[in-house]
Enzyme design. Sequence first.
Site, PDB file in Angstrom:
ATOM      1  N   SER A 143     -14.789  -6.251  17.748  1.00 26.11           N
ATOM      2  CA  SER A 143     -13.787  -5.781  16.794  1.00 26.11           C
ATOM      3  C   SER A 143     -12.838  -6.927  16.426  1.00 26.11           C
ATOM      4  O   SER A 143     -13.284  -7.953  15.894  1.00 26.11           O
ATOM      5  CB  SER A 143     -13.049  -4.576  17.390  1.00 26.11           C
ATOM      6  N   ASP A 352       4.745 -16.121   4.874  1.00 30.18           N
ATOM      7  CA  ASP A 352       4.258 -17.476   5.144  1.00 30.18           C
ATOM      8  C   ASP A 352       3.268 -17.538   6.308  1.00 30.18           C
ATOM      9  O   ASP A 352       3.246 -18.508   7.069  1.00 30.18           O
ATOM     10  CB  ASP A 352       5.430 -18.425   5.399  1.00 30.18           C
ATOM     11  N   HIS A 405     -18.364   2.067  16.119  1.00 29.04           N
ATOM     12  CA  HIS A 405     -17.602   0.830  16.280  1.00 29.04           C
ATOM     13  C   HIS A 405     -17.573   0.342  17.730  1.00 29.04           C
ATOM     14  O   HIS A 405     -17.558  -0.865  17.980  1.00 29.04           O
ATOM     15  CB  HIS A 405     -16.174   1.062  15.774  1.00 29.04           C
TER      16      HIS A 405
END
Length: 429
Positions: A143, A352, A405
Amino acid sequence: MHIDLTLADIVARKHFFSVPLDYQQNLSQQITVFAREISSIENQHKKLPYLVFFQGGPGFGAVRPISNSGWIKRALKEYRVLLLDQRGTGLSSPVNATSLSDMSSTDQADYLSFFRADNIIRDAEYIRAKLSPDEPWTILGQSFGGFCVLHYLSAAPEGLKEAYITGGIPSLTRTADEVYQATYQRVIAKNKDFFNRFSDARLLVDNLAKYLYGNKVYLATGEQLTVEMLQLLGVNIGMEQGPEAVYYLLEQALIETAHGEDLNPLFAHQFSQLLSYNTNPIFALMHESIYCQHNASSWAAHRVRSQFDQFNYHPDKPLLFTGEMVYPWMFAQFEALTPLQPAAELIAAKKDWPALYDLEKLANNKVPVAAAIYSNDMFVEMQYSLETTQQVGQLQYWLTSEYEHNGIRMDGERILDKLISLNRGHCLR
C-alpha cells in the site's frame, strides 16, 4: 542499541537508531527510528541479505510477527527481514497529541512535514549504512509502502538490489483531486457489492443512520457517534474479511429496551476498534500529503465529495459508506485528533511539498521491480497503477482479481513467491 528475543519459529533482534529529523538543514535535532530484524531459527547464524518491509499507511507501525508464517515465511527462506517502524509510528518517536503537546500548532505542522516518504527513505538509507554498508538490500512495500518503494527508486536506487510492491503503485503525476475522483467511484462499487452480499444490510444500516440522525448517542470512548463517523466504517469493506466484520457489527447495533430502541453497548465498544483515527493520527494528518508535489491538498477528499451527492446522507436516502478519505470534520469529532486540528489545517494548506518522484530516474531504472496490482482494489486506482508501470524501467507486474487491498495479509506466502519468481524471470505458478 539492539535487543534479542525468541518468538515462535523465529529469532528477533530489536534495533533503535538515532536519526536526524531534518537531514538537509538541521542534523542536531534527532528522533528515534525502530526496526525489528527477524530470521528463521535454522538461518539465524547465516549471513543472509536483508529484505526491508515498508508498511501501509501512512502512520502505522510495521507488523508485529507472531510466527514464521505468511509472506514472512517465504522471505525468511533467503533473507533476514527488517520490519521498519516508519518515523512517528510504533516505537519510532511516536506522533500523537501527547507527544506534540509542548509545540505550537505551527511547530507541529513544521515537525510533521518531515514525516513523508522522502524522509522515511532517508531513514532507510541511514540504517542500511549501519547494517548493510557494503551490500544493497531488497525492499517490499505494501500500500503506502509501495509509494515509499518508488521514492526509494527515485532517490537512492544504489541502495537497492530488488524491489517488490503489493497493492501500492501510485500515480507519479496525478493530483489528490484526480485520485479521489477515481477512488470515490471504486467506493461506490464496493458499497454495491456489500449490500448485494448481505441482504438485510441495507435495512440495518439505514435504521441505524436514522437513529443516529435523530438521537445523540455516545461511543465507549465518550465521543458522540455521528452519521459521518458511521460512514467511515467503509474503510473496511475494501479489505478481505472487512465486509464480514462490518456486517456482524451492524447486526448488533440496535437493541430493544423497556424505553424503546437504543444503541447496543457492545456496538459502542466494538465500533472504535474498526477505526484507527484516534490511535494512529498520522494517517489523518498526513494522508493527503502523500499525493502532493509542489501543491496543497486543500482537503481534496472533502472537496471532491461534493461531486458525489450520494455520499451526503439524509434520512430520506440510503446511506453509503465512504472509504480511505480524510475529512476536516474528523478533527472536531475524534477526541485524539481535536488538539491537532489547527496543525491539520496548516498541513492541508501547505503548498511547498517537494517532489516525490524523479521521472527521468524512474524511466531509466535498473533495479528489478515486481508488483502485484489488484484489479478490484478500492484504495488504489488500477488504471493509474497501470499508467505508472509504463513510466518505470524494469518494472514487471502481476494483475489479478484474486485479492483485495490487503491480499498480502491473507495469502502473503503465495503472493511474495509469485513476485520473486516474476522478478527473477521464472514462470508464475
